[in-house]
Motif scaffolding. Structure first.
Motif, PDB file in Angstrom:
ATOM      1  N   ILE A 128       5.019  -8.331  -0.485  1.00  0.00           N
ATOM      2  CA  ILE A 128       3.610  -8.421  -0.084  1.00  0.00           C
ATOM      3  C   ILE A 128       3.423  -9.530   0.952  1.00  0.00           C
ATOM      4  N   ALA A 129       4.020 -10.680   0.689  1.00  0.00           N
ATOM      5  CA  ALA A 129       3.901 -11.824   1.604  1.00  0.00           C
ATOM      6  C   ALA A 129       4.515 -11.533   2.973  1.00  0.00           C
ATOM      7  N   SER A 130       5.565 -10.706   2.989  1.00  0.00           N
ATOM      8  CA  SER A 130       6.243 -10.397   4.256  1.00  0.00           C
ATOM      9  C   SER A 130       5.550  -9.287   5.030  1.00  0.00           C
TER      10      SER A 130
ATOM     11  N   ALA B  64       4.696  -0.533   2.606  1.00  0.00           N
ATOM     12  CA  ALA B  64       4.650   0.084   1.277  1.00  0.00           C
ATOM     13  C   ALA B  64       5.779  -0.483   0.427  1.00  0.00           C
ATOM     14  N   ILE B  65       5.588  -0.398  -0.876  1.00  0.00           N
ATOM     15  CA  ILE B  65       6.570  -0.921  -1.838  1.00  0.00           C
ATOM     16  C   ILE B  65       7.029   0.203  -2.756  1.00  0.00           C
ATOM     17  N   ILE B  66       8.317   0.219  -3.039  1.00  0.00           N
ATOM     18  CA  ILE B  66       8.891   1.181  -3.988  1.00  0.00           C
ATOM     19  C   ILE B  66       9.566   0.391  -5.106  1.00  0.00           C
ATOM     20  N   VAL B  67       9.340   0.799  -6.349  1.00  0.00           N
ATOM     21  CA  VAL B  67       9.887   0.072  -7.492  1.00  0.00           C
ATOM     22  C   VAL B  67      10.484   1.038  -8.515  1.00  0.00           C
ATOM     23  N   THR B  68      11.705   0.719  -8.983  1.00  0.00           N
ATOM     24  CA  THR B  68      12.204   1.341 -10.211  1.00  0.00           C
ATOM     25  C   THR B  68      12.105   0.240 -11.274  1.00  0.00           C
ATOM     26  N   LEU B  69      11.327   0.472 -12.288  1.00  0.00           N
ATOM     27  CA  LEU B  69      10.894  -0.580 -13.202  1.00  0.00           C
ATOM     28  C   LEU B  69      11.986  -1.100 -14.143  1.00  0.00           C
ATOM     29  N   VAL B  70      12.089  -2.416 -14.232  1.00  0.00           N
ATOM     30  CA  VAL B  70      12.943  -3.059 -15.229  1.00  0.00           C
ATOM     31  C   VAL B  70      12.363  -2.805 -16.625  1.00  0.00           C
ATOM     32  N   ASP B  71      11.047  -2.936 -16.731  1.00  0.00           N
ATOM     33  CA  ASP B  71      10.339  -2.737 -17.996  1.00  0.00           C
ATOM     34  C   ASP B  71       9.071  -1.946 -17.683  1.00  0.00           C
TER      35      ASP B  71
ATOM     36  N   ALA C 295      -0.012  -5.186  -6.105  1.00  0.00           N
ATOM     37  CA  ALA C 295      -0.021  -4.310  -4.928  1.00  0.00           C
ATOM     38  C   ALA C 295      -1.443  -3.892  -4.566  1.00  0.00           C
ATOM     39  N   ALA C 296      -2.238  -3.548  -5.587  1.00  0.00           N
ATOM     40  CA  ALA C 296      -3.618  -3.115  -5.348  1.00  0.00           C
ATOM     41  C   ALA C 296      -4.441  -4.236  -4.722  1.00  0.00           C
ATOM     42  N   LYS C 297      -4.246  -5.443  -5.220  1.00  0.00           N
ATOM     43  CA  LYS C 297      -4.970  -6.612  -4.717  1.00  0.00           C
ATOM     44  C   LYS C 297      -4.655  -6.854  -3.242  1.00  0.00           C
ATOM     45  N   ALA C 298      -3.408  -6.572  -2.863  1.00  0.00           N
ATOM     46  CA  ALA C 298      -2.983  -6.777  -1.476  1.00  0.00           C
ATOM     47  C   ALA C 298      -3.284  -5.567  -0.593  1.00  0.00           C
ATOM     48  N   GLY C 299      -3.693  -4.462  -1.216  1.00  0.00           N
ATOM     49  CA  GLY C 299      -3.990  -3.253  -0.459  1.00  0.00           C
ATOM     50  C   GLY C 299      -2.760  -2.568   0.094  1.00  0.00           C
ATOM     51  N   ILE C 300      -1.604  -2.775  -0.556  1.00  0.00           N
ATOM     52  CA  ILE C 300      -0.350  -2.190  -0.093  1.00  0.00           C
ATOM     53  C   ILE C 300       0.039  -1.011  -1.000  1.00  0.00           C
ATOM     54  N   PRO C 301       0.336   0.154  -0.429  1.00  0.00           N
ATOM     55  CA  PRO C 301       0.733   1.312  -1.229  1.00  0.00           C
ATOM     56  C   PRO C 301       1.956   1.000  -2.091  1.00  0.00           C
TER      57      PRO C 301
ATOM     58  N   GLU D  84      -5.809   3.791  -6.535  1.00  0.00           N
ATOM     59  CA  GLU D  84      -5.660   4.533  -5.293  1.00  0.00           C
ATOM     60  C   GLU D  84      -4.467   3.985  -4.519  1.00  0.00           C
ATOM     61  N   LYS D  85      -3.761   4.870  -3.836  1.00  0.00           N
ATOM     62  CA  LYS D  85      -2.572   4.530  -3.030  1.00  0.00           C
ATOM     63  C   LYS D  85      -1.383   4.103  -3.888  1.00  0.00           C
ATOM     64  N   GLN D  86      -1.378   4.521  -5.163  1.00  0.00           N
ATOM     65  CA  GLN D  86      -0.227   4.280  -6.024  1.00  0.00           C
ATOM     66  C   GLN D  86       0.159   5.586  -6.720  1.00  0.00           C
ATOM     67  N   VAL D  87       1.466   5.919  -6.694  1.00  0.00           N
ATOM     68  CA  VAL D  87       1.913   7.193  -7.256  1.00  0.00           C
ATOM     69  C   VAL D  87       3.243   7.014  -7.998  1.00  0.00           C
ATOM     70  N   TYR D  88       3.597   8.050  -8.732  1.00  0.00           N
ATOM     71  CA  TYR D  88       4.892   8.093  -9.427  1.00  0.00           C
ATOM     72  C   TYR D  88       5.681   9.300  -8.935  1.00  0.00           C
ATOM     73  N   VAL D  89       6.947   9.087  -8.582  1.00  0.00           N
ATOM     74  CA  VAL D  89       7.867  10.160  -8.210  1.00  0.00           C
ATOM     75  C   VAL D  89       9.059  10.101  -9.167  1.00  0.00           C
TER      76      VAL D  89
END
Length: 315
Positions: free
Chosen positions: A75-77, A81-88, A99-105, A121-126
């Motif tokens: 977010i700082a950089s 958009a950000i993609i995550v495979t969750l640790v937990d 992510a929502a607070k920063a307005g980044i998908p 909004e602007k957040q999804v699961y694949v």
């Protein structure tokens, strides 16, 4: 079994032109040492290259705090958009909020966020629908045991993945539900424990079980790596693999080789390329401002020795 097709939503995403959008993507992966997570990463890298996107991938080393820091750094950089495979999976809310607070998908891939149905909004699961995976695996194990004349009674062990992952909980639930049906209730689960998705941990688990009692009729693992660990322990203790039905999930190359050797009885193909590439497609679409379905499913596919050759180069 008729091969399942990738969902319409995913197919639409993947039909986007290769030059559709040049963007900077930040990706946090659970653990590079995890076989399937590495396959996902390769799928993302290949798709990003095809799309002309800049992708930065970080290893969370199975650490929730480290993963959150990586997301904050993305977010700082100023990534698109950000993609995550969750640790937990339970940590998804915090990541989602940042992510929502920063307005980044934000795109969650493979491991479902705990709040999937209410993502902002602007957040999804694949990923894939986990109710399919354990169901396909368990039903095939049941049929194989019946074919071996075990319908009067069979004992089994379940090797679970990480208990902080929704996939492990759902896959185990699927198996138990199938074993509770009239057709399969002859199968009794002697014990179930977590291997944390690890081959070594699964091997130790199986060794302990064999020390405490007789060899099982079946071992149902939440992933191929755990199934292979169980196989190694069974073989080391002199158990004839012809007498044990072993199931896994993922259809990894190692899993398919174990199947070719007559040791892994059944697995379920989880499309790493489809999930990883679909995650990149979704991230690029969201970054452009396009609408993407909140959930994009990539179907699971049953793999047995009869059709294993079709999957040798897919993951």
């Amino acid at each position: 079994m008729k091969k399942l097709l990738i969902s319409t939503a995913l197919a639409a995403l993947m039909s986007m032109p290769a030059t559709a959008f040049a963007a900077k993507l930040g990706v946090s992966i659970v653990d590079f040492d995890n076989n399937f997570q590495t396959l996902l990463m390769h799928g993302m890298q290949a798709r990003a290259k095809e799309k002309g996107a800049d992708i930065q991938i970080e290893d969370a080393h199975n650490d929730v705090a480290k993963q959150l820091d990586q997301v904050k750094n993305f977010i700082a950089s100023g990534v698109d958009a950000i993609i995550v495979t969750l640790v937990d999976t339970n940590a998804s809310k915090t990541i989602s909020e940042e992510a929502a607070k920063a307005g980044i998908p934000l795109v969650f891939v493979n491991l479902e966020p705990v709040d999937m149905k209410t993502l902002p909004e602007k957040q999804v699961y694949v990923g894939s629908n986990e109710t399919e995976s354990g169901t396909l695996e368990a039903f095939e194990v049941c049929k194989m045991l019946r074919a071996r004349g075990k319908s009067a009674g069979a004992n089994a062990y379940i090797i679970m993945g990480s208990l902080v992952h929704q996939a492990a909980l759902q896959r185990t639930k699927d198996v138990e539900q199938i074993f509770g049906t009239d057709m399969c209730n002859f199968i009794k689960v002697t014990d179930k424990q977590s291997s944390e998705w690890s081959r070594d941990n699964a091997q130790n688990l199986m060794t302990n079980w064999l020390t405490a009692g007789a060899a099982p009729d079946a071992v149902i693992a939440n992933n191929d790596e755990s199934a292979i660990g169980a196989i190694l322990a069974l073989k080391a203790n002199g158990v004839d693999m012809k007498n044990v039905v072993v199931g896994g999930i993922d259809a990894t190359q190692d899993g398919l080789q174990a199947m070719k050797a007559g040791e892994l009885s059944v697995t379920v193909f989880q499309n790493a390329k489809g999930q990883g590439g679909g995650g990149v497609d979704a991230a690029l679409a969201l970054a452009k401002g396009d609408k993407v379905d909140r959930v994009v499913y990539v179907p699971f596919e049953l793999v047995t020795p009869a059709n294993a050759a079709e999957y040798l180069n897919k993951n």
